[in-house]
Design a protein around this motif. Structure first.
Motif, PDB file in Angstrom:
ATOM      1  N   GLU A 116      -4.948 106.529  63.926  1.00  0.00           N
ATOM      2  CA  GLU A 116      -5.243 107.561  65.500  1.00  0.00           C
ATOM      3  C   GLU A 116      -3.761 108.805  64.672  1.00  0.00           C
ATOM      4  O   GLU A 116      -2.669 108.423  64.860  1.00  0.00           O
ATOM      5  N   ASN A 156      -2.333 111.182  67.279  1.00  0.00           N
ATOM      6  CA  ASN A 156      -1.168 110.671  68.568  1.00  0.00           C
ATOM      7  C   ASN A 156      -0.388 112.549  67.656  1.00  0.00           C
ATOM      8  O   ASN A 156      -0.861 113.661  68.563  1.00  0.00           O
ATOM      9  N   THR A 188      -9.390 112.606  67.846  1.00  0.00           N
ATOM     10  CA  THR A 188      -7.884 111.931  67.526  1.00  0.00           C
ATOM     11  C   THR A 188      -8.341 110.943  66.535  1.00  0.00           C
ATOM     12  O   THR A 188      -7.127 110.566  66.229  1.00  0.00           O
ATOM     13  N   CYS A 189      -8.485 110.734  66.159  1.00  0.00           N
ATOM     14  CA  CYS A 189      -9.093 109.305  64.673  1.00  0.00           C
ATOM     15  C   CYS A 189      -9.278 110.409  63.266  1.00  0.00           C
ATOM     16  O   CYS A 189     -10.300 111.339  63.037  1.00  0.00           O
TER      17      CYS A 189
END
Length: 178
Positions: free
Chosen positions: A134, A136, A168-169
């Motif tokens: 992820e 972030n 996000t991933c």
């Protein structure tokens, strides 16, 4: 079930049991049992709670441990160390591979990338790993800028591929450089 078996949980439960046994023994007037269990139980309980507060669970392992054992043993030893490092309980770290990501300038102190799962890969080229992150606060373009260095950083003779999973991933594949 895996979360219950962390070292921090085991120490916390052991300290809690000793403290309760000591408290009950004290209430019933059994001084021989109450004194040692309370004096040992409370510090063990506090130590367990301290471990729980700084605990980082292992990344989810997609491939069963025994499935690619022969390929793993023939591959670069750094990949085996990387796999072992991220699939065990860690204490006092914000995220897996913290020092590696800091060295690669892929770290954000407030919202670091989080490794969520790891998978072993076997292809005609050889043994490799897929790491799902992820991102972030670290944008994907920063990862793409470091792509040439990522493979060589984790093991000699490896190349890295980056594949977005969603917004996000993303997956980071470490594969043998053919």
């Amino acid at each position: 079930m895996k979360d219950l078996l962390s070292p921090g949980s085991l120490v916390t439960v052991a300290g809690g049991v000793l403290t309760v046994v000591g408290g009950v023994a004290y209430a019933t007037g059994s001084a021989n049992l109450s004194l040692p269990t309370i004096f040992y139980g409370i510090p063990i309980l506090l130590g367990g709670l301290a471990l729980k507060s700084s605990e980082l669970p292992p990344a989810r392992r997609v491939t069963p441990k025994a499935q690619l054992k022969a390929e793993r043993e023939q591959a670069a030893p750094e990949l085996g160390k990387l796999l072992g490092d991220v699939t065990r309980w860690r204490y006092g770290q914000k995220a897996h591979l913290e020092s590696s990501l800091e060295a690669l300038k892929l770290w954000d102190e407030d919202n670091p990338p989080a490794l969520t799962e790891i998978e072993e890969l076997s292809s005609a080229a050889g043994y490799g790993l897929r790491l799902r992150f992820e991102g972030n606060a670290v944008p994907m373009d920063r990862w793409e800028d470091k792509l040439d260095r990522l493979g060589r950083f984790f093991a000699k003779g490896m190349k890295a591929e980056l594949t977005p999973v969603d917004q996000t991933c993303f997956d980071l594949k470490l594969l043998p450089d053919a």
